[in-house]
Design a protein around this motif. Structure first.
Motif, PDB file in Angstrom:
ATOM      1  N   MET A 103      -7.637   8.299  -1.987  1.00 59.08           N
ATOM      2  CA  MET A 103      -6.403   8.579  -1.308  1.00 59.08           C
ATOM      3  C   MET A 103      -5.310   8.720  -2.368  1.00 59.08           C
ATOM      4  SD  MET A 103      -4.488   6.280   1.544  1.00 59.08           S
ATOM      5  CE  MET A 103      -3.789   5.112   0.403  1.00 59.08           C
ATOM      6  N   VAL A 104      -4.514   9.767  -2.252  1.00 54.73           N
ATOM      7  CA  VAL A 104      -3.433   9.987  -3.203  1.00 54.73           C
ATOM      8  C   VAL A 104      -2.119   9.577  -2.552  1.00 54.73           C
ATOM      9  CG1 VAL A 104      -2.223  11.676  -4.632  1.00 54.73           C
ATOM     10  CG2 VAL A 104      -4.687  11.919  -4.232  1.00 54.73           C
ATOM     11  N   ASP A 105      -1.412   8.704  -3.195  1.00 54.34           N
ATOM     12  CA  ASP A 105      -0.114   8.253  -2.696  1.00 54.34           C
ATOM     13  C   ASP A 105       0.973   8.836  -3.584  1.00 54.34           C
ATOM     14  OD1 ASP A 105       1.857   6.701  -1.285  1.00 54.34           O
ATOM     15  OD2 ASP A 105       1.926   5.419  -3.060  1.00 54.34           O
ATOM     16  N   ASN A 106       1.788   9.733  -3.008  1.00 61.99           N
ATOM     17  CA  ASN A 106       2.900  10.257  -3.797  1.00 61.99           C
ATOM     18  C   ASN A 106       4.206   9.670  -3.283  1.00 61.99           C
ATOM     19  OD1 ASN A 106       2.693  11.854  -1.499  1.00 61.99           O
ATOM     20  ND2 ASN A 106       3.232  13.749  -2.523  1.00 61.99           N
ATOM     21  N   ASP A 107       4.367   8.375  -3.596  1.00 63.51           N
ATOM     22  CA  ASP A 107       5.563   7.601  -3.262  1.00 63.51           C
ATOM     23  C   ASP A 107       5.824   7.533  -1.760  1.00 63.51           C
ATOM     24  OD1 ASP A 107       5.973   7.090  -5.931  1.00 63.51           O
ATOM     25  OD2 ASP A 107       7.395   8.732  -6.210  1.00 63.51           O
ATOM     26  N   SER A 108       4.776   7.275  -0.993  1.00 68.62           N
ATOM     27  CA  SER A 108       4.950   7.197   0.456  1.00 68.62           C
ATOM     28  C   SER A 108       5.857   6.034   0.830  1.00 68.62           C
ATOM     29  CB  SER A 108       3.595   7.052   1.153  1.00 68.62           C
ATOM     30  OG  SER A 108       2.955   5.882   0.718  1.00 68.62           O
ATOM     31  N   ALA A 109       6.590   6.226   1.915  1.00 68.13           N
ATOM     32  CA  ALA A 109       7.518   5.197   2.390  1.00 68.13           C
ATOM     33  C   ALA A 109       7.010   4.554   3.673  1.00 68.13           C
ATOM     34  CB  ALA A 109       8.897   5.809   2.621  1.00 68.13           C
ATOM     35  N   ASP A 110       5.811   4.936   4.109  1.00 70.55           N
ATOM     36  CA  ASP A 110       5.249   4.371   5.334  1.00 70.55           C
ATOM     37  C   ASP A 110       4.157   3.357   4.965  1.00 70.55           C
ATOM     38  OD1 ASP A 110       3.186   5.943   4.447  1.00 70.55           O
ATOM     39  OD2 ASP A 110       3.317   7.403   6.071  1.00 70.55           O
ATOM     40  N   SER A 111       3.191   3.162   5.817  1.00 69.87           N
ATOM     41  CA  SER A 111       2.148   2.154   5.567  1.00 69.87           C
ATOM     42  C   SER A 111       0.889   2.768   4.930  1.00 69.87           C
ATOM     43  CB  SER A 111       1.790   1.457   6.882  1.00 69.87           C
ATOM     44  OG  SER A 111       1.327   2.422   7.815  1.00 69.87           O
ATOM     45  N   THR A 112       1.031   3.882   4.245  1.00 72.21           N
ATOM     46  CA  THR A 112      -0.102   4.559   3.622  1.00 72.21           C
ATOM     47  C   THR A 112      -0.880   3.634   2.693  1.00 72.21           C
ATOM     48  OG1 THR A 112       0.975   6.710   3.769  1.00 72.21           O
ATOM     49  CG2 THR A 112      -0.758   6.489   2.124  1.00 72.21           C
ATOM     50  N   LEU A 113      -0.194   2.833   1.916  1.00 72.37           N
ATOM     51  CA  LEU A 113      -0.871   1.965   0.951  1.00 72.37           C
ATOM     52  C   LEU A 113      -1.730   0.890   1.609  1.00 72.37           C
ATOM     53  CD1 LEU A 113       1.909   1.648  -1.755  1.00 72.37           C
ATOM     54  CD2 LEU A 113      -0.223   2.938  -1.888  1.00 72.37           C
ATOM     55  N   ASP A 114      -1.551   0.663   2.912  1.00 72.78           N
ATOM     56  CA  ASP A 114      -2.360  -0.312   3.636  1.00 72.78           C
ATOM     57  C   ASP A 114      -3.698   0.274   4.080  1.00 72.78           C
ATOM     58  OD1 ASP A 114      -0.213  -2.052   3.389  1.00 72.78           O
ATOM     59  OD2 ASP A 114       0.607  -1.528   5.366  1.00 72.78           O
ATOM     60  N   VAL A 115      -3.833   1.579   4.062  1.00 75.46           N
ATOM     61  CA  VAL A 115      -5.021   2.239   4.604  1.00 75.46           C
ATOM     62  C   VAL A 115      -6.310   1.837   3.885  1.00 75.46           C
ATOM     63  CG1 VAL A 115      -6.140   4.480   4.982  1.00 75.46           C
ATOM     64  CG2 VAL A 115      -3.731   4.162   5.585  1.00 75.46           C
ATOM     65  N   PRO A 116      -6.391   1.850   2.563  1.00 77.38           N
ATOM     66  CA  PRO A 116      -7.669   1.506   1.930  1.00 77.38           C
ATOM     67  C   PRO A 116      -8.212   0.141   2.338  1.00 77.38           C
ATOM     68  CG  PRO A 116      -6.220   2.499   0.329  1.00 77.38           C
ATOM     69  CD  PRO A 116      -5.397   2.258   1.570  1.00 77.38           C
ATOM     70  N   SER A 142     -16.500   3.907  -0.791  1.00 73.70           N
ATOM     71  CA  SER A 142     -15.304   3.161  -1.176  1.00 73.70           C
ATOM     72  C   SER A 142     -14.062   4.056  -1.086  1.00 73.70           C
ATOM     73  CB  SER A 142     -15.452   2.608  -2.593  1.00 73.70           C
ATOM     74  OG  SER A 142     -15.561   3.663  -3.515  1.00 73.70           O
ATOM     75  N   VAL A 143     -12.976   3.460  -0.680  1.00 77.75           N
ATOM     76  CA  VAL A 143     -11.690   4.146  -0.588  1.00 77.75           C
ATOM     77  C   VAL A 143     -10.736   3.440  -1.533  1.00 77.75           C
ATOM     78  CG1 VAL A 143      -9.767   4.784   0.918  1.00 77.75           C
ATOM     79  CG2 VAL A 143     -12.098   4.758   1.829  1.00 77.75           C
ATOM     80  N   HIS A 144     -10.123   4.203  -2.416  1.00 77.68           N
ATOM     81  CA  HIS A 144      -9.149   3.621  -3.325  1.00 77.68           C
ATOM     82  C   HIS A 144      -7.951   4.564  -3.445  1.00 77.68           C
ATOM     83  CE1 HIS A 144     -11.623   6.171  -5.919  1.00 77.68           C
ATOM     84  NE2 HIS A 144     -10.556   6.302  -6.666  1.00 77.68           N
ATOM     85  N   THR A 145      -6.890   4.049  -4.001  1.00 83.39           N
ATOM     86  CA  THR A 145      -5.639   4.797  -4.087  1.00 83.39           C
ATOM     87  C   THR A 145      -5.342   5.160  -5.538  1.00 83.39           C
ATOM     88  OG1 THR A 145      -4.788   3.529  -2.217  1.00 83.39           O
ATOM     89  CG2 THR A 145      -3.180   4.728  -3.530  1.00 83.39           C
ATOM     90  N   ILE A 146      -4.879   6.400  -5.726  1.00 82.84           N
ATOM     91  CA  ILE A 146      -4.341   6.807  -7.020  1.00 82.84           C
ATOM     92  C   ILE A 146      -2.907   7.254  -6.778  1.00 82.84           C
ATOM     93  CG2 ILE A 146      -6.555   7.417  -8.060  1.00 82.84           C
ATOM     94  CD1 ILE A 146      -5.954  10.336  -7.451  1.00 82.84           C
ATOM     95  N   GLY A 147      -2.078   7.090  -7.762  1.00 81.71           N
ATOM     96  CA  GLY A 147      -0.671   7.428  -7.618  1.00 81.71           C
ATOM     97  C   GLY A 147      -0.365   8.836  -8.073  1.00 81.71           C
ATOM     98  N   CYS A 148       0.686   9.378  -7.497  1.00 80.95           N
ATOM     99  CA  CYS A 148       1.195  10.701  -7.873  1.00 80.95           C
ATOM    100  C   CYS A 148       2.677  10.704  -7.527  1.00 80.95           C
ATOM    101  CB  CYS A 148       0.451  11.798  -7.121  1.00 80.95           C
ATOM    102  SG  CYS A 148       1.007  13.470  -7.529  1.00 80.95           S
ATOM    103  N   SER A 149       3.526  10.668  -8.534  1.00 85.76           N
ATOM    104  CA  SER A 149       4.965  10.553  -8.273  1.00 85.76           C
ATOM    105  C   SER A 149       5.601  11.874  -7.867  1.00 85.76           C
ATOM    106  CB  SER A 149       5.677   9.971  -9.493  1.00 85.76           C
ATOM    107  OG  SER A 149       5.477  10.815 -10.607  1.00 85.76           O
ATOM    108  N   ASP A 150       4.900  12.981  -8.028  1.00 88.24           N
ATOM    109  CA  ASP A 150       5.425  14.280  -7.612  1.00 88.24           C
ATOM    110  C   ASP A 150       5.276  14.409  -6.101  1.00 88.24           C
ATOM    111  OD1 ASP A 150       5.629  17.119  -6.999  1.00 88.24           O
ATOM    112  OD2 ASP A 150       5.509  17.432  -9.166  1.00 88.24           O
ATOM    113  N   HIS A 151       6.295  14.876  -5.420  1.00 90.72           N
ATOM    114  CA  HIS A 151       6.283  14.920  -3.968  1.00 90.72           C
ATOM    115  C   HIS A 151       5.738  16.225  -3.399  1.00 90.72           C
ATOM    116  CE1 HIS A 151       8.371  11.116  -3.276  1.00 90.72           C
ATOM    117  NE2 HIS A 151       8.862  11.358  -4.474  1.00 90.72           N
ATOM    118  N   ASP A 152       5.333  17.165  -4.237  1.00 93.68           N
ATOM    119  CA  ASP A 152       4.776  18.412  -3.732  1.00 93.68           C
ATOM    120  C   ASP A 152       3.337  18.199  -3.275  1.00 93.68           C
ATOM    121  OD1 ASP A 152       6.926  20.218  -3.984  1.00 93.68           O
ATOM    122  OD2 ASP A 152       6.559  20.405  -6.141  1.00 93.68           O
ATOM    123  N   GLU A 153       3.019  18.784  -2.133  1.00 94.57           N
ATOM    124  CA  GLU A 153       1.693  18.623  -1.546  1.00 94.57           C
ATOM    125  C   GLU A 153       0.594  19.120  -2.482  1.00 94.57           C
ATOM    126  OE1 GLU A 153      -0.784  19.909   2.461  1.00 94.57           O
ATOM    127  OE2 GLU A 153       1.162  20.825   2.079  1.00 94.57           O
TER     128      GLU A 153
END
Length: 192
Positions: free
Chosen positions: A1-14, A23-34
Motif C-alpha cells: 500500500m502506498v501512502d502519499n501523506d493521507s489524512a484519513d485512516s489509510t495507515l490503519d489498513v495494513p 502480507s500487506v505493508h505500507t511504503i511512503g510517497c510524499s508526492d501527491h500525484d496519483e
C-alpha cells in the motif's frame, strides 16, 4: 500500500490484514500525484503480477479472477472496460464524467475502448521494465503506461465489467483538466 501523506485512516489498513495469506505493508510517497504513488507501488513490488484498482469498488473485485487468468495465459496487461462487448453500467456516470471519458478516448490509444476504468493489472517484470520511461504524474499516468506497452509490441486486453459510478471523484475538470489534456497530447505525440 502506498501512502502519499493521507489524512484519513489509510495507515490503519495494513493492521486489518495481519493474518492474511499475503502480507500487506505500507511504503511512503510524499508526492501527491496519483501517477507517482502508483508507479512507486509497482516499482517496489516483486510480484509476478501487479496492478491497481480504485478503492471505491466501482469495478467489482471479482473482475480480478478473469484478469489473473488472462495474465497467466501470457497477456501483458489486462484492464477493465466499461465499453468492451458485454460491459454495462449498474449505475451510470454523470454527463460531465462521460464527456471527460470521451476526451480521453479521442486523444489516446487506438484500439482501446476505455482507458479510464480504474482497474489495471500487468505482468510484473514487464511493467517494471517499462516504468523508467514513464514521466506523467497526473491522472493520465496510466494512459502513458499503456501507450508505452503497446508501442513496445505488448498486448492490452480489455475485460467487460458491470461498473457502478461512485460519488467522490478526486478528478476536477477545473483543477486537472488542462494538465490532463496536455499530458494526453504529449503521450499521443511520443507514441510515434
Amino acid at each position: 500500500m502506498v501512502d502519499n501523506d493521507s489524512a484519513d485512516s489509510t495507515l490503519d489498513v495494513p493492521g486489518r490484514f495481519a493474518d492474511a495469506p499475503v502480507s500487506v505493508h505500507t511504503i511512503g510517497c510524499s508526492d501527491h500525484d496519483e501517477g507517482v504513488a502508483v508507479r512507486r507501488g509497482i516499482a517496489t513490488s516483486r510480484a509476478r503480477f501487479v496492478g491497481f484498482v480504485d478503492a471505491d469498488n466501482a469495478t467489482p473485485i471479482e473482475t480480478l479472477d478473469s484478469a489473473m487468468a488472462l495474465l497467466r495465459d501470457g497477456h501483458a496487461a489486462v484492464i477493465a472496460s466499461r465499453r468492451a462487448p458485454g460491459a454495462h453500467y449498474d449505475i451510470e456516470q454523470s454527463a460531465p464524467r462521460r464527456c471527460g471519458g470521451w476526451v480521453f478516448r479521442r486523444l489516446t490509444l487506438p484500439g482501446i475502448a476505455d482507458t479510464q476504468c480504474g482497474f489495471k493489472f500487468f505482468d510484473g517484470p514487464l511493467v517494471r521494465g517499462i516504468l523508467g520511461d514513464c514521466h506523467v504524474d497526473g491522472f493520465a499516468f496510466d494512459v502513458e503506461l499503456l501507450a508505452r506497452m503497446m508501442r513496445d509490441g505488448h498486448d492490452v486486453v480489455e475485460v467487460p465489467v458491470a461498473w457502478s459510478d461512485v460519488p467522490g471523484l478526486t478528478f476536477s475538470a477545473v483543477r486537472h483538466g488542462l494538465r490532463s489534456v496536455a499530458d494526453l497530447v504529449r503521450i499521443s505525440l511520443s507514441r510515434w
